[in-house]
Motif scaffolding. Structure first.
Motif, PDB file in Angstrom:
ATOM      1  N   SER A 284       0.963  -1.187  -0.025  1.00  0.00           N
ATOM      2  CA  SER A 284      -0.074   0.032   0.111  1.00  0.00           C
ATOM      3  C   SER A 284       0.772   1.233   0.004  1.00  0.00           C
ATOM      4  O   SER A 284       0.558   2.243  -0.549  1.00  0.00           O
ATOM      5  N   TRP A 307      -8.527   6.697  -3.277  1.00  0.00           N
ATOM      6  CA  TRP A 307      -8.007   7.636  -2.166  1.00  0.00           C
ATOM      7  C   TRP A 307      -9.382   8.156  -1.365  1.00  0.00           C
ATOM      8  O   TRP A 307      -9.269   9.193  -0.390  1.00  0.00           O
ATOM      9  N   SER A 312      -8.511   6.475   3.641  1.00  0.00           N
ATOM     10  CA  SER A 312      -7.390   6.683   2.547  1.00  0.00           C
ATOM     11  C   SER A 312      -7.043   7.986   2.323  1.00  0.00           C
ATOM     12  O   SER A 312      -5.836   8.716   2.109  1.00  0.00           O
ATOM     13  N   GLN A 315      -4.608   9.233   4.761  1.00  0.00           N
ATOM     14  CA  GLN A 315      -3.210   8.490   4.409  1.00  0.00           C
ATOM     15  C   GLN A 315      -2.508   9.363   3.190  1.00  0.00           C
ATOM     16  O   GLN A 315      -1.311   9.663   3.515  1.00  0.00           O
TER      17      GLN A 315
END
Length: 426
Positions: A284, A307, A312, A315
């Motif tokens: 990932s 995303w 996500s 992140q």
């Protein structure tokens, strides 16, 4: 390892005696002198990175970086491979590497059961098992990933520790890996809705102890099958990397027995679960790195559906050196650089043949795409899945063996060799 048993020996004895090979296993040569220059550079990078992460992002990311460094050190010193293990098994029937996998998986499963069963976590984390869906994406992804690792010359963990040790061709594999992961993230809509069943965790059906027991018994069966295949096919032995002499010298400079590497990796992998709440993973981070580059070049990865999944977006928006898998990935490369330099074998490989370079990039792209389709790689799906008692880990491993067979058929087109029964080592 020993030579083949005498003709007429009972089959049962063949399974009890040490694993037979066509010729005696070679002795390990002496380790070269320490590469002081690369060791100093690697140590300096490691210290500076750790200091920055601890100060800028805190103790939890700093500990994850240190654990990644330990993983890289253990991976390199034990030469613990997934790509080579499957290639040796499929090509000539040498199950040494696969049996080492069963030790790694069984030890990790035991430690995971303790951590998950007690719910113990550090830095406020709550440990959770790795469970993946069972579907078309898993099957296609694992098959494609296995082809890619045979063309690229390394798996996910192997790519990182090979890059850390200076193997230039694997830098191309890493480039392809990041590219493939980013392409798969960009085109998330093409594969996200493939048919799939919900994850299956054994602990939900037979309890935590039952899950551990079933996993260990299944791994024991795999060990015996790999042992029986090797007894039947009598393959060449695995080559022996150079090694320092003396117990403590081997600890610092290598090489380690596969069993020692398996146990060390299991302990460090369980520590990652304890510290972060999630199992050790790798790929990932490659999608994250590639997407960060796209954003830097003026693209808008934040608009990609990949995303916009829960968690996500944060992140992608956050710093790389605060991302769990990025920290352990970077640590693996640093740890491998330290280990290879200490062992005297760190070197930059030059003069990569054109076909090898093409295979490296293509293999990396296939692994990047395959890992995203399957929801993980040989670490995030195979190791973490089986150790968590998730059925998807077993399916990933079985399909990856089939993909290895296909990958071996493609290697000669790129000038890459396969082990043969007539070889002195495999």
């Amino acid at each position: 390892m020993t030579t083949a048993p005498p003709a007429g020996a009972p089959p049962r004895a063949a399974l009890i005696t040490p694993s037979p090979t066509s010729v005696p296993a070679p002795e390990a040569g002496p380790a070269p002198a320490v590469r002081r220059g690369p060791l100093t550079v690697a140590a300096g990078i490691g210290v500076l990175l750790c200091a920055y992460v601890f100060v800028r992002h805190g103790a939890k990311p700093g500990v994850l970086l240190l654990l990644g460094t330990g993983l890289g050190y253990a991976l390199f010193h034990s030469r613990f491979g997934f790509t080579s293990a499957w290639r040796q098994l499929v090509a000539v029937g040498n199950g040494t590497g696969l049996r080492a996998h069963t030790l790694l998986l069984g030890t990790t499963a035991t430690l995971f059961a303790l951590v998950l069963g007690t719910g113990a976590g550090l830095f406020g984390s709550t440990p959770a098992p790795s469970a993946g869906s069972l579907g078309v994406g898993l099957l296609i992804g694992a098959f494609v990933f296995a082809i890619g690792m045979q063309l690229g010359g390394a798996c996910a963990s192997g790519t990182l520790f090979a890059v850390g040790s200076g193997q230039s061709s694997i830098v191309l594999t890493l480039f392809g890996f990041i590219t493939g992961s980013t392409l798969a993230a960009w085109q998330f809509g093409l594969w996200s809705d493939l048919p799939a069943l919900d994850p299956v965790l054994l602990s939900d059906h037979v309890g935590r102890f039952g899950s551990w027991a079933v996993t260990v018994l299944a791994l024991a069966a795999v060990w015996w099958i790999a042992r029986a295949v090797q007894a039947r096919r009598n393959p060449p032995p695995v080559s022996a990397p150079p090694s320092a002499r003396g117990t403590w010298a081997r600890v610092v400079r290598g090489s380690w027995p596969l069993a020692a590497g398996a146990v060390a990796l299991a302990v460090l992998g369980a520590a990652v679960l304890l510290v972060s709440g999630g199992a050790w993973g790798i790929t990932s981070a490659f999608a994250l790195w590639g997407s960060k580059v796209v954003g830097f070049l003026g693209g808008s990865p934040e608009s990609w559906a990949f995303w916009q999944q829960p968690g996500s977006a944060a992140q992608l928006a956050g710093p790389v050196l605060a991302d769990k898998n990025s920290l352990t990935d970077i640590g693996i490369m640093v740890g491998a650089a330290l280990a290879s330099a200490a062992g005297g074998v760190w070197t930059l490989h030059r003069g990569i043949p054109a076909r090898t370079a093409v295979a490296a990039v293509l293999g990396g792209v296939l692994m990047g795409v395959g890992a995203r389709l399957a929801g993980g790689c040989n670490i995030g799906a195979y190791l973490a899945g089986i150790a968590s008692g998730s059925l998807h880990g077993w399916l990933w491993g079985a399909v990856a063996l089939a993909g290895t067979w296909a990958g071996l058929r493609l290697r000669p087109f790129f000038g890459l060799g396969n082990p043969k029964p007539s070889d002195s080592v495999c």
